[in-house]
Write a protein that holds these residues in place. Structure first.
Motif, PDB file in Angstrom:
ATOM      1  N   ASP A 139       3.144  28.545  -4.531  1.00  0.00           N
ATOM      2  CA  ASP A 139       3.999  29.551  -5.056  1.00  0.00           C
ATOM      3  C   ASP A 139       5.232  29.119  -4.753  1.00  0.00           C
ATOM      4  O   ASP A 139       6.410  28.901  -5.524  1.00  0.00           O
ATOM      5  CB  ASP A 139       3.686  30.810  -4.953  1.00  0.00           C
ATOM      6  N   ARG A 140       5.462  28.600  -3.553  1.00  0.00           N
ATOM      7  CA  ARG A 140       6.934  28.424  -2.836  1.00  0.00           C
ATOM      8  C   ARG A 140       7.185  26.844  -3.423  1.00  0.00           C
ATOM      9  O   ARG A 140       8.249  26.771  -3.932  1.00  0.00           O
ATOM     10  CB  ARG A 140       6.781  28.095  -1.330  1.00  0.00           C
ATOM     11  N   ALA A 141       6.301  26.015  -3.610  1.00  0.00           N
ATOM     12  CA  ALA A 141       6.625  24.579  -4.267  1.00  0.00           C
ATOM     13  C   ALA A 141       6.965  24.938  -5.570  1.00  0.00           C
ATOM     14  O   ALA A 141       7.776  24.373  -6.057  1.00  0.00           O
ATOM     15  CB  ALA A 141       5.049  23.908  -4.195  1.00  0.00           C
ATOM     16  N   GLN A 142       6.331  25.752  -6.253  1.00  0.00           N
ATOM     17  CA  GLN A 142       6.578  25.991  -7.818  1.00  0.00           C
ATOM     18  C   GLN A 142       7.921  26.476  -7.843  1.00  0.00           C
ATOM     19  O   GLN A 142       8.824  25.855  -8.617  1.00  0.00           O
ATOM     20  CB  GLN A 142       5.759  27.411  -8.189  1.00  0.00           C
ATOM     21  N   PRO A 193       4.282  17.828   0.303  1.00  0.00           N
ATOM     22  CA  PRO A 193       4.905  18.152   1.684  1.00  0.00           C
ATOM     23  C   PRO A 193       5.105  19.720   1.961  1.00  0.00           C
ATOM     24  O   PRO A 193       5.426  20.364   2.874  1.00  0.00           O
ATOM     25  CB  PRO A 193       6.152  17.593   1.851  1.00  0.00           C
ATOM     26  N   ILE A 194       5.293  20.309   0.778  1.00  0.00           N
ATOM     27  CA  ILE A 194       5.625  21.839   0.853  1.00  0.00           C
ATOM     28  C   ILE A 194       4.349  22.741   0.883  1.00  0.00           C
ATOM     29  O   ILE A 194       4.432  23.765   1.591  1.00  0.00           O
ATOM     30  CB  ILE A 194       6.143  22.168  -0.492  1.00  0.00           C
ATOM     31  N   LEU A 195       3.307  22.152   0.743  1.00  0.00           N
ATOM     32  CA  LEU A 195       2.146  22.984   0.651  1.00  0.00           C
ATOM     33  C   LEU A 195       1.510  23.099   2.208  1.00  0.00           C
ATOM     34  O   LEU A 195       1.812  22.120   3.071  1.00  0.00           O
ATOM     35  CB  LEU A 195       0.825  22.355  -0.004  1.00  0.00           C
ATOM     36  N   THR A 196       0.822  24.073   2.412  1.00  0.00           N
ATOM     37  CA  THR A 196       0.052  23.934   3.832  1.00  0.00           C
ATOM     38  C   THR A 196      -0.991  22.730   3.976  1.00  0.00           C
ATOM     39  O   THR A 196      -1.427  22.247   2.933  1.00  0.00           O
ATOM     40  CB  THR A 196      -0.819  25.545   3.994  1.00  0.00           C
ATOM     41  N   PRO A 197      -1.339  22.491   5.359  1.00  0.00           N
ATOM     42  CA  PRO A 197      -2.019  21.418   5.456  1.00  0.00           C
ATOM     43  C   PRO A 197      -3.556  21.689   4.871  1.00  0.00           C
ATOM     44  O   PRO A 197      -4.223  20.744   4.065  1.00  0.00           O
ATOM     45  CB  PRO A 197      -2.551  21.437   6.941  1.00  0.00           C
ATOM     46  N   MET A 250      -4.120  23.292   1.711  1.00  0.00           N
ATOM     47  CA  MET A 250      -3.909  23.124   0.558  1.00  0.00           C
ATOM     48  C   MET A 250      -3.676  21.511   0.181  1.00  0.00           C
ATOM     49  O   MET A 250      -3.843  21.082  -0.841  1.00  0.00           O
ATOM     50  CB  MET A 250      -2.791  23.910  -0.148  1.00  0.00           C
ATOM     51  N   GLN A 251      -2.843  21.050   1.144  1.00  0.00           N
ATOM     52  CA  GLN A 251      -2.580  19.646   1.003  1.00  0.00           C
ATOM     53  C   GLN A 251      -3.914  18.797   0.889  1.00  0.00           C
ATOM     54  O   GLN A 251      -4.207  17.967  -0.185  1.00  0.00           O
ATOM     55  CB  GLN A 251      -1.598  18.870   2.024  1.00  0.00           C
ATOM     56  N   MET A 252      -4.818  18.999   1.910  1.00  0.00           N
ATOM     57  CA  MET A 252      -5.959  18.436   1.926  1.00  0.00           C
ATOM     58  C   MET A 252      -6.965  18.693   0.658  1.00  0.00           C
ATOM     59  O   MET A 252      -7.549  17.459   0.009  1.00  0.00           O
ATOM     60  CB  MET A 252      -6.898  18.804   3.142  1.00  0.00           C
ATOM     61  N   LEU A 253      -6.920  19.816  -0.019  1.00  0.00           N
ATOM     62  CA  LEU A 253      -7.761  20.075  -1.073  1.00  0.00           C
ATOM     63  C   LEU A 253      -7.018  19.144  -2.335  1.00  0.00           C
ATOM     64  O   LEU A 253      -7.826  18.778  -3.258  1.00  0.00           O
ATOM     65  CB  LEU A 253      -7.772  21.621  -1.325  1.00  0.00           C
ATOM     66  N   CYS A 254      -5.664  19.424  -2.471  1.00  0.00           N
ATOM     67  CA  CYS A 254      -4.968  18.613  -3.650  1.00  0.00           C
ATOM     68  C   CYS A 254      -5.073  17.135  -3.458  1.00  0.00           C
ATOM     69  O   CYS A 254      -5.404  16.589  -4.369  1.00  0.00           O
ATOM     70  CB  CYS A 254      -3.767  19.122  -3.744  1.00  0.00           C
ATOM     71  N   GLN A 255      -5.036  16.898  -2.181  1.00  0.00           N
ATOM     72  CA  GLN A 255      -4.583  15.409  -2.070  1.00  0.00           C
ATOM     73  C   GLN A 255      -5.811  14.621  -2.333  1.00  0.00           C
ATOM     74  O   GLN A 255      -5.935  13.454  -3.008  1.00  0.00           O
ATOM     75  CB  GLN A 255      -4.367  14.833  -0.565  1.00  0.00           C
ATOM     76  N   ARG A 256      -7.208  15.102  -2.093  1.00  0.00           N
ATOM     77  CA  ARG A 256      -8.543  14.450  -2.498  1.00  0.00           C
ATOM     78  C   ARG A 256      -8.765  14.397  -3.975  1.00  0.00           C
ATOM     79  O   ARG A 256      -8.785  13.248  -4.401  1.00  0.00           O
ATOM     80  CB  ARG A 256      -9.617  15.307  -1.793  1.00  0.00           C
ATOM     81  N   ARG A 257      -8.416  15.285  -4.453  1.00  0.00           N
ATOM     82  CA  ARG A 257      -8.407  15.312  -6.149  1.00  0.00           C
ATOM     83  C   ARG A 257      -7.177  14.364  -6.484  1.00  0.00           C
ATOM     84  O   ARG A 257      -7.655  13.396  -7.602  1.00  0.00           O
ATOM     85  CB  ARG A 257      -8.171  16.747  -6.740  1.00  0.00           C
ATOM     86  N   TRP A 286       5.771  15.595  -9.729  1.00  0.00           N
ATOM     87  CA  TRP A 286       5.996  16.899  -9.171  1.00  0.00           C
ATOM     88  C   TRP A 286       4.913  16.963  -8.179  1.00  0.00           C
ATOM     89  O   TRP A 286       5.170  17.607  -7.056  1.00  0.00           O
ATOM     90  CB  TRP A 286       5.540  17.962 -10.212  1.00  0.00           C
ATOM     91  N   LEU A 287       3.738  16.378  -8.510  1.00  0.00           N
ATOM     92  CA  LEU A 287       2.577  16.524  -7.204  1.00  0.00           C
ATOM     93  C   LEU A 287       3.186  15.854  -6.200  1.00  0.00           C
ATOM     94  O   LEU A 287       3.110  16.586  -5.132  1.00  0.00           O
ATOM     95  CB  LEU A 287       1.322  16.068  -7.773  1.00  0.00           C
TER      96      LEU A 287
END
Length: 145
Positions: free
Chosen positions: A15-18, A72-76, A78-85, A66-67
């Motif tokens: 939400d913060r990144a958004q 860098p704004i996401l928690t580690p 959430m980063q890990m989950l998104c980064q893999r995809r 955007w991604l």
């Protein structure tokens, strides 16, 4: 890690990144929306990009921009989950695209560019001969129609 292991703070970071990126990207799309937009664009490029929308191609890449800015704004977690995809989609995008020809730019600048997806073009296109291709799309992509 999967989404079931995310905590409230992880979702709050999305939400913060958004909110933080809203002004820069002319609106406040969600993390999910941007991930889905990147996936949809990759699928369209893999199937054969419709050159009816050729002049919007680089605008369509804004979801990947955007991604890039959001990670860098996401928690580690959430980063890990998104980064893999994102890495999976990036690999598919690289496979379905070729490096765009540099026009009036030294080749050394390309390697330093952190938004590499703008330096690529679809290798397979659904192309109307009346629509000119950008000069940087060289050699010409394969036509499917």
């Amino acid at each position: 890690m999967d989404a079931s292991q995310l905590a409230a703070e992880d979702y709050a970071s999305a939400d913060r990144a958004q909110q933080l990126l809203a002004d820069r990207f002319n609106g406040a799309p969600s993390l999910y929306r941007q991930m889905k937009s990147w996936e949809d664009l990759v699928i369209n490029v893999e199937k054969g990009f419709d050159t009816t929308w050729i002049w919007e191609y680089h605008s369509d890449l804004a979801c990947r921009d955007w991604l890039h800015d959001a990670l860098p704004i996401l928690t580690p977690a959430m980063q890990m989950l998104c980064q893999r995809r994102i890495e999976e989609l990036d690999a598919r995008y690289r496979a379905a695209t070729g490096p765009a020809k540099e026009l009036n730019t030294p080749v050394t600048r390309r390697s330093a560019r952190d938004r590499w997806w703008h330096d690529r073009y679809p290798l397979l296109i659904d192309h109307d001969e009346d629509t000119p291709l950008p000069p940087s799309w060289s050699p010409a992509p394969t036509r499917i129609a």
